[in-house]
Structure formats: C-alpha cells, structure tokens
Design an enzyme around this catalytic site. Structure first.
Site, PDB file in Angstrom:
ATOM      1  N   ASP A  69      15.405  66.064 -41.896  1.00 43.70           N
ATOM      2  CA  ASP A  69      16.332  66.798 -41.056  1.00 43.70           C
ATOM      3  C   ASP A  69      16.967  65.866 -40.025  1.00 43.70           C
ATOM      4  OD1 ASP A  69      17.449  69.275 -40.046  1.00 43.70           O
ATOM      5  OD2 ASP A  69      16.198  68.871 -38.304  1.00 43.70           O
ATOM      6  N   THR A 102      23.032  68.811 -40.135  1.00 39.12           N
ATOM      7  CA  THR A 102      22.862  67.901 -39.007  1.00 39.12           C
ATOM      8  C   THR A 102      22.927  66.449 -39.440  1.00 39.12           C
ATOM      9  OG1 THR A 102      20.505  68.140 -39.294  1.00 39.12           O
ATOM     10  CG2 THR A 102      21.516  69.476 -37.618  1.00 39.12           C
ATOM     11  N   THR A 103      22.580  66.167 -40.690  1.00 40.80           N
ATOM     12  CA  THR A 103      22.695  64.799 -41.179  1.00 40.80           C
ATOM     13  C   THR A 103      24.154  64.476 -41.455  1.00 40.80           C
ATOM     14  OG1 THR A 103      20.618  65.186 -42.301  1.00 40.80           O
ATOM     15  CG2 THR A 103      21.748  63.155 -42.816  1.00 40.80           C
TER      16      THR A 103
END
Lengths: 535, 536
Positions: A69, A102-103
């Site tokens: 994550d 989020t990456t």
C-alpha cells in the site's frame, strides 16, 4: 550559505545564524527537489499493478511490516527530505479522500517531475511548465469523464462491485483469495450503506484482526465483535434476546470532581459511611436490573463487590469496553449511551438477538460477539492469517477494497484499468497540445508522455516489454477508437480491459491526476531552499 | 550519486538504509534460511536440544533454558533480519493456534525460500514463483485432507488415536523414553475436560525431586497453597466457600475519606468499629455455613482466628487462577458480597475430601471427589528445574495437540507420511500445468519432502536412500508407510502407531506458505533509523 559583503568588507546579516544555514536556489534547487521526489516515486513504482512487489519496512523499534500500500510505505519510510515529504502527503491525501490508488498517484507525480526536468534543461520557465501541466490536466479530466461508463451496481448480485473490489485487491498479498475477500467487503459495505442517500459510514464496519488460521478463514460477522470477555468467570457465556444497557459510568463509588474531604470523627460516622457504601452497589445493580436489561456493557471498571452483586443478580456484564466500541454498539443495537445510573430507562436499552463468547485457538483468548442487532447497521470483518504481518496487510487491503466500493456507491461511474484510461487521456492531451501556440505546448506534450508512463510502469512490473506493449496498445486505441485497450498484466490473452473486467472508479482516477498535478506544480514553484546546515 | 553522476539528495534519515531488488531479496533469503537452519536440527524424534542463555549483565549463567520446542527457541532469540522476524512470528502463531509443529512451520518456510532462491537464479520472476506455490499449496492441502481419517469421538479407536498422537508429539522431546506413560496421562487429562478447550483447567505443578517417572495425574485437584495454622488438616464432605474479598481491613471506598479525631477515646472507638465491621463480615460468611473458606486475598489474623474458632478451615492467598480452578472443580460461585445466605446451596462448592498432602518437600492441599470433575492436576517430578521446564513445555504441546484433535477429530499418519503424500500430489500436478509455474510447483513438493529428509538426517540415517525408498513404497500404493526412526527403515505406520493431528499439519502448511509468499514478494527493504534511547 553565501554571504554578501558591503564596501568595507562587513557581511550583510539577513537571516539569523546565517553562516550555519544551507541555501540552494535557482536551477540547482529545482533539480535537487525533483530528484528527491523522484527517488520516492522510484521506490513505489515497482509496487504498481497486479504483479507489483511489496516493500519490507523496519520501524525505528525494529518492528517489521510488509506492505504493498503506497500510503503506508511512504508513511513508514520516515522520509526527511522536505520536498520528498510533499509526496508523502500527496499519497496520504489520496488515502484520506479516496482510500485507493495511493501508489499510482505518487508514481504519476514522479513521471511528471521526470518530464519537468527535461523541460527545465531545455530552458523553459518553471511557471510555463506548470501552466502547461494545468491545462493538460483539465483536458485529461474532461476526457476521463467522457470515456467513463456508468455501471449498474445492483445487477447480477452486485457483480460489478465485486469486480471493482477484486481489482483493488489484485495487487496485494491476499490476491489469491480476492474473490472471497471482495465478496466480504461488498456485503459489508452494502449492509451498512444508505443507498437512498448514496452514502456509507465506514465507521460502521469494524475490522478486527486475529492471528492464526489463514486468510481463507476471514469472515464477515453481522454484528459486532469485541475483544473482551465477561467480567466474572462464572457469568453465562451466552445471552439470547439480549437487552443491552450501555454504561459510561463505573460500577464504583462515585468520585465527585470537586475536591472534598469527608472527615470521620466518630465510630458512628464510620458505620454510617460503611452502610452507605454498601448501599451504592446494591442501588446501582437494582437500577440496571429494574430497567429490564439482561446484559450490561460498561466503558469503565467494576469494583469486586459490585462485580459479584452483578453475578448474584444474574446480570452478565462486560467491563472496559473501548469508547469506539461503545459508540458502535449504540448505533447497531439502538441503545442510548447512559452516563449515570439514575438515567437508566427501558427505552434506552439496545436490543440484540444474541450476545455470546467465542474462543480461538489454544491460547484461551475469548471475544464477545453481538449478533442480530436491532438495527443491523454495524458489521465486523474478522481477519485471520498466519502471522501478524499478513493480518496487518490484509487489513490494509480490505480497507482499500471497502473504500473502492464506497466510492462506487457514491458515484457509479467507472473507467477501465490496466493503464487504458491513462493511455486514452494521453492521446487526447497530445492532440490538444498541437492546438496550443505558446510555449506551454511542450509542457502539455510532456504531460501526455508522463501519463503514458503509468502503463509503461505496469507493463514493466509484469515482465512485459514496456515500450512494445504500450506502443501496441496505443496504436490499437487510435485505430479502433476504443479507450479500453490497456496492458494485459495477467496474461489472459486480451488487452480489452472491459473483457478482463478491470474496473477502477472514475473519482479515484480523477483525484489521482488532479492531486499529482497540484503537487508537481507546487514543487516547480520552489526556487529557493533555506535549511539549517545539519539538516 | 546515481549512474549519470548527479548527486542524489538524501531522502531518508541519516542512519536509515534502503536495499532494492536483488540485494533486498538476498538479504531476506539469507535471514530466513539461517533461522530455519538453526531450528532444523531439533526436528523429529532424533532431534537435538538447544541451550538458551539470556544476555544482559550478571545473568550469563543463571536461568538457562534447555529445550527442543521451536517456538521457545525462536521466541528467545534476538534477530535483526526482518525476514527472520517473519519466520519467528509464524512460529509464535502456530504455538498459539495449535500448540505444536512450531519447528516444522519455520523449517518448511525456510525450505520453500531456499527452493525459491534457486528459481530466482534461473530468472523466474517472483510473481510466477508465487503463482506456482499457490497452485501447489491448494493441491497439497486437498491431498492432506483426503488422506485424513475421522473417528467417532466416543469410540475406542478415537481414544487409541489420541494416545498415538500424544506419543508422536512426545517422541521428539526429552521424555521420549517414557512417552507411553505420558501419552496416557495427557489423554486422560484431556478427556476429563469433556470437549471443552480450556487448558486452564489442567494444572501443571512442577516439583524438583524424584524421577520423571514419578510424575502422575491426580484425580483430584491440587492447590499449591497451605492451610492456615490452627485449622483442621482433613475435612470430609467439605462445603467450600470461594471468595474474592478484602479480609485484611475493609477500606472505605468512598473517595476522599479521612479519619480526623480529637481524642484517644475516639481512636479506640473507631478501632472497635473497624473490628466490629470485620466481625460483621465474618458473621455473614458464617451464615453460609461453609466448612472451608478460600479467599483470593490476604486474610488478617483477626478474621482468620474468628473463622478458625468456628471450625472453618481457612485457605488464604489463593491466586486468581487457582481460585478459578477451585471454583470450577467444586462447582462453587466466586463471592465478593455475603448478603444472601439463602442461596448458600447454589454458591457453595462441594467435594468429598480435602486434605493436606506432602509432595516431595512441599505441602499442598488436595481436593478429591469434586462435584464437577473437570479440573485436574498433573504433578511433574524430575531431577532439576531445567528438566521440569522442558517436560512442562512438552506436556503443554501434547495437551494442545490433543485438544485440537478432540475439536477437529481428523488424523493423518505420521513419520513423514503426510509430507511425502503432499509432495507426490505436487509433482503430479506439476506435470499437468503449463508455463513457468510448473517449476515452482515442483519446488514446493521438494520443500515438503525436505521435512522427512531432515528428520532422517537428524537421526543419522542415509536420507537420500531412505527417502527414495519411501517414494517407491508410496508409488506402489502402500499409503500407510512412513519413517521408522528406531530402525532407520521404511515401516508401516499403522503397525507402529504413529499418528498426527490434521489441524497441526494444515496450519503449518498454510502459515509456512503464506510467510514464504510474503517474503518472496518483497523487492525493497527500508530500515528506518533506530530510535535513539536515552541512557539511564
């Protein structure tokens, strides 16, 4: 920091402790900032996509976590470089707003900065670059909306939602069980969703973790699981048709907040005080009992005597229930939280079908499950796994999946994944670039290149040849006018993401592009960094 | 500096490090395999023990531990390598979840990674390895479940199975020579729980002295406490009141009270009142008409004397666990208030005989013929505390496995049989799968086969030959064959009576493959700067 001198050779003092500070300005500052931010983006880029790898992070205290994550990785890396920290915040704001992607957002920002660096070398002014990026961003967002499709979330037993959850889970260590976990997440969200208002209160989904078993054993409990047991070992382990009294006052003699002294000056006083004390407990239990409650949950502790009186009066009770749990139980069972014993009334009690103790493994740990709550609004996902690291990662993954489903309930428009949406935007932005007559044209074109960087990175992580596969996909998109052609990461034999059913939410994609552009603009505006020397 | 000569700005904190790609992978493989190799020699009936020495000033030679238990070894080790920590973590979870197989799980994960490393060297992408492992794991699990058998819980066969499982578990421990004796003992203890899985009710008392053989399972329940002086030492047909109440002096719990007097007389008065309050409490207790009074807390001389005067035997200071066990065994309720003597029938516990006994040099209290016969006590004897600690751990393992078996009921053959069968299943599967994953499936099988191989090696036998013969036997359809570790041959497990609990194997397989996958997926290790600690 460089010093300036006046005619007599005395230094101008502009900043306090000027000699001990470092200063970078101009092109040097731009480049240094960009390189630092790129370093972070590079670390994350190998985590992108279904075949992305994980990062192992060792905390300052030596605790290990393994995760895929993006937000968690950058948070736990403990980055100290000021510009690189901007990327950490970028990832976190994506996490807070959308919960997924989020990456991707950090990788996109990295690609944009990379492009900006070459533009700077060409001598284009940073503000022109950021203007160009801004205009390109608007075009991309608009195009995203035109290629987005509305999906029917109800159809086919919420199949679309499950697919979207699977896409979110696909890149994680739990991907083996993505379908099962996806279903759990979808059921959980739909249980608590307010479909009329298109809103989901994620607080109502409790995620409880417990090591042991394996990820398959993860299950959804329609009710609330609390990591507590009955206050007295001999209380019944199961209460059916429970009427729950939710207390936030301790079963202890009251402690008034005003400072006071009770002076005992005679034996008479002493006896009286003793009797009064005894009476407190009897009254407390009587009040709870009188309301018709058959189980009491309390946020605070019990006195031994009170505890026994509860047992004697056949009133099972739980102590030290955490504040968040108390609120959750209140919502689920329709109970009112009662701050004083005097205020207990039958209407304030919550109702649940069953409250029982469950046990796991040999370590003799027990938990309480509150099932069939009156307003089954709260659910618990109990995550199991072979070790603490797996359980933690599974928790983060399920959180992502839940967020995706929530976003789809709010806004049921999707775009297709596998880099297809980015490619489609890139093509559109490139077309637009040619229409612009000013210097921004170059920036806009670079923006398109940066967008192409995402499918490139995906292909790279999947062991495909990035340049060939992106070129192929792009030419097919143009030829067939089909914005759904992407990278075939799973090697399923088709590059049409609609067939592969890789769904991503429109809101997430939009947010990614907007946030990344904003941060890049911000970094491009910094032309002077002043920092203490030992930093 | 990066490749083209640009000076890279420092992004992480000063002492933080980041390893990427091959370096990261190498680091995690080395760490995990090292840990697995360390505990490898303890595996199997001929496995060796380890001495654990605590670090820190002044304790070098005190409190050493001699053990064969994987979880205990790994728990006590201080490792820095993050991948090694993951292995330790799964071993701990295995201990909590099923109690046994803690070494197996770490070794299996280590062997999987060793095979994984070879595949990576062949330029197979980690994700392909993982994909293969996932297929292999499902196949292995299916085979494992297929070969397990189930017996009715009340049947004699099930009882025999339990004894066999306990024997197998104990055979790798220090007490292997007396394993029949202890297996029987453990099974009896577990069967008394009647399906409940609360290990608290089996109390283990360790007393140095005598030999291991002198250990026994006591029918009754033993409390490691003494009867207060001046009370009867033997009570027949006892009525027991179990309490958790303050019997030193009853504090007033109302906040902010303070004694403030202006003459000596008043002091005396209050003292008298205090005494009377205690007497009152004792009177209330007496109304319940118990013959024995057990309190968790301290009892001061005054109430003690009052109780003893009324012919009640007093036991003070029973710790919380002890008290809960007494309550469970005698069917008593734990009281903290004493205002309802009419409920005395319900709240008092009952047992036929309470007496003070001597075991070794210690006096203890024994409760025989309890109303609810669930709790029981295992008394362990042995030459030294180290031996006793190790026996305790072994018995704990055995008890855990038995409880898990009673819950799960399914059993498999031991002696490496299940691992070999799973390995065979993986190999069959590998022949059917297209693509690079097949290599990983084969590797999974090889890793599984390493478990019996290590057991052989630890016994000093020719593992290569034995394992090959083993394979052939299975191929012939002899599904009950396994390693005979006394003779170093392939024997028939049903004749030798070597059985294992399915749940333990299942959990080990799942946890090991999950952990291996977790480590395999890592391509970047970031170590944060260690927290600076203030020196005290």
């Amino acid at each position: 920091m460089s010093l300036a001198f006046d005619d007599y050779g005395r230094p101008y003092i502009i900043l306090r402790d000027q000699g001990q500070k470092k200063r970078m300005k101009g092109l040097e500052a731009y480049k240094s900032n960009i390189l630092a931010a790129k370093a972070v983006a590079n670390t994350l880029s190998s985590s992108l996509g279904p075949k992305g790898m994980d990062k192992m992070l060792v905390s300052p205290d030596g605790d290990v976590s393994v995760t895929n994550d993006g937000a968690t990785i950058v948070e736990k890396m403990e980055i100290q470089h000021p510009t690189a920290k901007l990327l950490v915040e970028l990832s976190q704001s994506q996490d807070a707003e959308i919960g997924d992607g989020t990456t991707g957002v950090v990788v996109l920002a990295g690609k944009l900065l990379e492009q900006a660096l070459t533009l700077l070398d060409k001598g284009i002014h940073p503000l022109k670059i950021s203007d160009g990026f801004d205009r390109a961003c608007d075009v991309a967002i608009k195009h995203l909306e035109t290629i987005s499709e509305e999906i029917d979330i109800q159809a086919n037993e919420h199949e679309a939602l499950i697919q979207a959850a699977c896409t979110a889970l696909g890149s994680k260590v739990v991907s083996k069980r993505k379908r099962e976990l996806g279903k759990i997440a979808v059921t959980a969200v739909l249980d608590v969703a307010d479909l009329a208002r298109r809103d989901v209160n994620l607080d109502l989904i409790k995620i409880q973790t417990k090591t042991g078993g394996s990820v398959e054993d993860t299950r959804l409990i329609s009710g609330i699981l609390i990591d507590k047991d009955m206050s007295h070992p001999q209380m019944p382990k199961e209460v059916n048709d429970a009427r729950i009294c939710l207390l936030t006052c301790p079963f202890e003699p009251p402690k008034p907040k005003t400072k006071h002294n009770i002076n005992i000056s005679s034996a008479e006083d002493y006896k009286k005080l003793y009797q009064q004390e005894q009476q407190y407990f009897v009254d407390m239990v009587k009040l709870v009992k009188a309301s018709g409650a058959n189980i009491a949950l309390c946020q605070w502790g019990f006195d031994d005597e009170a505890n026994h009186l509860l047992l004697q009066n056949e009133l099972p009770a739980v102590r030290w229930v955490s504040g968040t749990d108390v609120e959750l139980i209140a919502m689920a069972t329709g109970a009112r939280i009662i701050p004083r014993f005097q205020e207990i009334t039958p209407e304030k009690l919550g109702k649940a079908g069953c409250v029982k103790e469950v046990q796991f493994g040999t370590s003799n740990e027990r938990m309480l499950v509150i099932e069939n709550c009156q307003c089954t609004k709260a659910v618990t996902i109990l995550i199991r796994g072979g070790s603490q690291m797996i359980v933690d990662e599974a928790k983060r993954s399920i959180h992502d999946a839940i967020c995706v489903i929530r976003n789809l309930i709010k806004d049921n428009r999707i775009v297709y994944g596998g880099g297809s949406a980015e490619l489609a935007c890139a093509i559109q932005v490139l077309q637009y670039a040619d229409e612009v007559s000013s210097v921004e044209q170059y920036a806009i074109r670079s923006f398109a290149d940066a967008l192409e960087g995402i499918p490139c990175c995906l292909a790279d992580n999947c062991g495909l040849n990035p340049i060939t596969s992106v070129a192929q996909a792009k030419s097919r998109q143009l030829k067939e006018n089909n914005p759904r052609i992407g990278i075939d990461c799973m090697e399923l034999g088709t590059t049409d993401m609609k067939e592969q059913r890789i769904y991503e939410t429109l809101s997430s994609k939009k947010q990614q592009i907007q946030l990344a552009t904003q941060v890049v603009k911000m970094i491009l505006k910094i032309d002077d960094v002043i920092a203490p020397d030992d930093y | 500096m990066d490749i083209v000569g640009n000076v890279l700005p420092q992004v992480l904190k000063d002492e933080a490090t980041e390893d990427k790609g091959e370096m990261a992978r190498l680091q995690s493989f080395v760490g995990a395999i090292a840990v697995a190799d360390l505990v490898k020699t303890t595996l199997g009936p001929k496995g060796m023990d380890k001495i654990l020495k605590p670090t820190g000033p002044g304790q070098e030679m005190t409190h050493i531990t001699v053990t064969n238990d994987g979880a205990t070894i790994l728990k006590s080790m201080y490792v820095e390598n993050p991948a090694a920590k993951i292995l330790i973590e799964i071993s701990k979870t295995q201990d909590e979840e099923v109690g046994d197989g803690t070494t197996t799980v770490a070794v299996l994960a280590g062997e999987l990674l060793r095979e994984g490393e070879k595949l990576i060297q062949k330029r197979i992408h980690p994700q392909h390895v993982i994909a293969g492992w996932r297929i292999a794991r499902d196949v292995a699990l299916k085979r494992l479940r297929d070969i397990s058998t189930e017996n009715d819980i009340n049947s004699q066969e099930f009882h025999d199975d339990l004894v066999k499982i306990a024997r197998t578990t104990l055979s790798s421990k220090l007490i292997t020579s007396d394993r029949d004796y202890f297996a029987d003992l453990c099974v009896k203890a577990v069967l008394r729980l009647k399906g409940s899985s609360n290990l608290d009710y089996i109390q283990i008392i360790k007393l140095p002295g005598g030999t291991i053989r002198d250990s026994y399972l006591d029918d009754g329940f033993i409390l490691k406490k003494q009867i207060t002086i001046g009370c009867k030492r033997r009570i027949e047909n006892a009525k027991i009141l179990v309490a958790n109440t303050a019997m030193d002096y009853d504090k007033i719990k109302i906040y902010g009270t303070k004694v403030k007097v202006n003459s000596m007389d008043k002091v005396a008065e209050i003292e008298a009142a205090e005494k009377e309050k205690m007497k009152h409490k004792v009177d209330k207790i007496l109304k319940y008409q118990p013959t024995v009074f057990v309190n968790r807390q301290l009892i001061y001389n005054y109430p003690e004397q009052l109780l003893a005067d009324s012919g009640i035997t007093v036991i003070e200071h029973a710790d919380f666990e002890g008290m809960e066990r007494v309550a469970a065994a005698t069917g008593a309720e734990i009281l903290s208030t004493f205002d309802a003597p009419e409920r005395s029938q319900q709240v008092l516990g009952h047992c036929d005989l309470i007496e003070e006994i001597m075991i070794g040099e210690e006096k203890m209290i024994k409760f025989t013929g309890c109303k609810k016969n669930e709790a029981c006590t295992i008394v362990l004897r042995g030459a030294s505390t180290h031996i006793l600690d190790e026996v305790d751990r072994s018995i704990h393992d055995a008890l855990c496995v038995l409880i898990t078996t009673v819950k799960n009921k399914r059993v498999v053959w031991g002696g490496g049989n299940s691992e070999m069968q799973m390995a065979a299943a993986c190999e069959e599967e590998a022949k059917k799968v297209q693509g690079k994953q097949a290599f990983a499936i084969e590797a999974f099988g090889r890793a599984l086969r390493q478990i019996p191989t290590i057991i052989c090696d630890n016994g000093g036998y020719d593992s290569a030959e034995l394992i090959q013969n083993f394979k052939v036997e299975l191929q012939k359809g002899n599904y009950t064959c396994g390693l005979n570790m006394t003779d170093g041959t392939i024997g028939n497990m049903s004749e030798l009576g070597v059985k294992e609990c399915l749940r333990v194997k299942e959990q080990a397989l799942m946890a090991a493959s999950e952990a291996a996958e977790l480590i395999m997926r890592v391509d970047d290790i970031v170590k944060c700067a260690p927290r600076k600690r203030e020196r005290a």
